[in-house]
Design an enzyme around this catalytic site. Sequence first.
Site, PDB file in Angstrom:
ATOM      1  N   LEU A 197       0.817  -1.207   0.000  1.00 42.32           N
ATOM      2  CA  LEU A 197       0.000   0.000   0.000  1.00 42.32           C
ATOM      3  C   LEU A 197       0.855   1.263   0.000  1.00 42.32           C
ATOM      4  CD1 LEU A 197      -2.832   1.220   0.075  1.00 42.32           C
ATOM      5  CD2 LEU A 197      -2.751   1.085   2.577  1.00 42.32           C
ATOM      6  N   GLU A 199       3.923   1.646  -1.208  1.00 40.75           N
ATOM      7  CA  GLU A 199       4.518   1.812  -2.537  1.00 40.75           C
ATOM      8  C   GLU A 199       3.471   2.297  -3.542  1.00 40.75           C
ATOM      9  OE1 GLU A 199       7.826  -1.790  -2.030  1.00 40.75           O
ATOM     10  OE2 GLU A 199       5.821  -2.191  -2.831  1.00 40.75           O
ATOM     11  N   ASP A 265       7.924 -11.402  -0.596  1.00 35.60           N
ATOM     12  CA  ASP A 265       8.568 -12.451  -1.394  1.00 35.60           C
ATOM     13  C   ASP A 265       7.688 -13.693  -1.460  1.00 35.60           C
ATOM     14  OD1 ASP A 265      10.702 -10.737  -1.628  1.00 35.60           O
ATOM     15  OD2 ASP A 265      11.943 -11.748  -0.139  1.00 35.60           O
TER      16      ASP A 265
END
Length: 477
Positions: A197, A199, A265
């Site tokens: 959020l 970014e 990741d």
Amino acid sequence: MKLSMPRFDQAQVLVVGDVMLDRYWHGGTSRISPEAPVPVVKVDQIEDRPGGAANVALNIAALGAGASLTGLVGNDEAAVALSETLSAAQVHSDFQVVESHPTITKLRVISRHQQLIRMDFEDSYSSEDAVALSGKAQQLLQAGIGALILSDYAKGALDDPQPLIQAARAAGIPVLVDPKGTDFSRYNGATLLTPNLHEFETIVGPCANEEELVSKGEQLMLEHNLQALLVTRGEQGMTLLRPNETELHLPARAREVFDVTGAGDTVISVLAASLAAGEPLPQSVALANLAASIVVAKLGTAAISAPELRRAVQAERGSERGVLSLEQLQVALQDARAHGEKVVFTNGCFDILHPGHAGYLEQARALGDRLVVAVNGDESISRLKGPGRPINPVDSRMSLLSKLESVDWVISFDTDTPEELLEALRPDILAKGGDYDKKSVVGWEIVEGYGGEVNVLSLFDNFSTTAIVEKVLDKNQ
């Protein structure tokens, strides 16, 4: 949405991006330094884990999918540690070595399960290094690659990802990007972006509500020719956006958040592996959301294993217990063993379930962590017990057994004895109730032959299916 476990063994994923080594120094602390008001840690354990793009590849391999990795590393001990760890995890790594730069390393000092400090050892790579990496990566875009992940940590490896994105799209390979920075035009034409959020709002501005998030996300997809956008929102879950499709909001599933390191990741790893295995995007996103809830309960950068994810999927579907086929049961036992659980096996007709059965099954379950009950099929009982038996068909008998708290899994067999099942399942313990020694138990030699145990349990008095049947028949005469 109904979740299922994809065929990860049929998926191949290529990961390109910023490779790092996550190094952990563990130790106890019992005093404050006289030099400064900081704790003194007596380091007694050093642990190395692949980080960044390397952790993404490790996550993919842990799922059972094929993982290839390339990135920039130095000619140093950290690169060797990375290569050895990845190779042991079945990740095929082909690094671009940069002599003038060290391998990016993040050192964390941990005491009493708390991170005290992190120290970063890194120098950003040059655009020339990135061009060389892009050329190597394009050579790895060979037949069989089902998805490409660009794992960008803004360290320079993905300085210009456009040639790689275009090459992958030309080959029909979906491109998933974990983005960084303030210029998402670098990722034009990607299949899917997975910003968190913060970014996302850095690019589009603050979002006061769901409607504004969706509106700005749709505009972002249009501007950068994206096929999909997944905004990960922490405790608010995830939002999947696709052009001309209704948005999909998925709530966060984590019951307890211990450490969010590497959660992004995990999300993109499960997403890519699922897509490469042929799963639709919404199901892949839901699976990634479930995986994230598992990994944030772990300390540090950690990979989620296929057994962990499969067990979570089974729990979602309510199928972690109950009546299973042989193939399903073999997978369930594989997961049980991966979790260090001891499997107990018993068998019988269980034609009319009575308190003697219930007590005996509770004894069997107490011998281990999981209990498998194998039930004679109808034709088998007819051969063993004679005409008129069974009283209850096999489906009814298995359904009733599966409702018992002591029983984890139920399976049927059509042969007179369960040797074939024992060979296929290889339980840790074979349990049987009766007044005889263990060498009278059918299959004992099979179980002891591979190192298992045979345990004869006592039967509860005054209970017998045959006696119950005879009593009913007498009353009806």
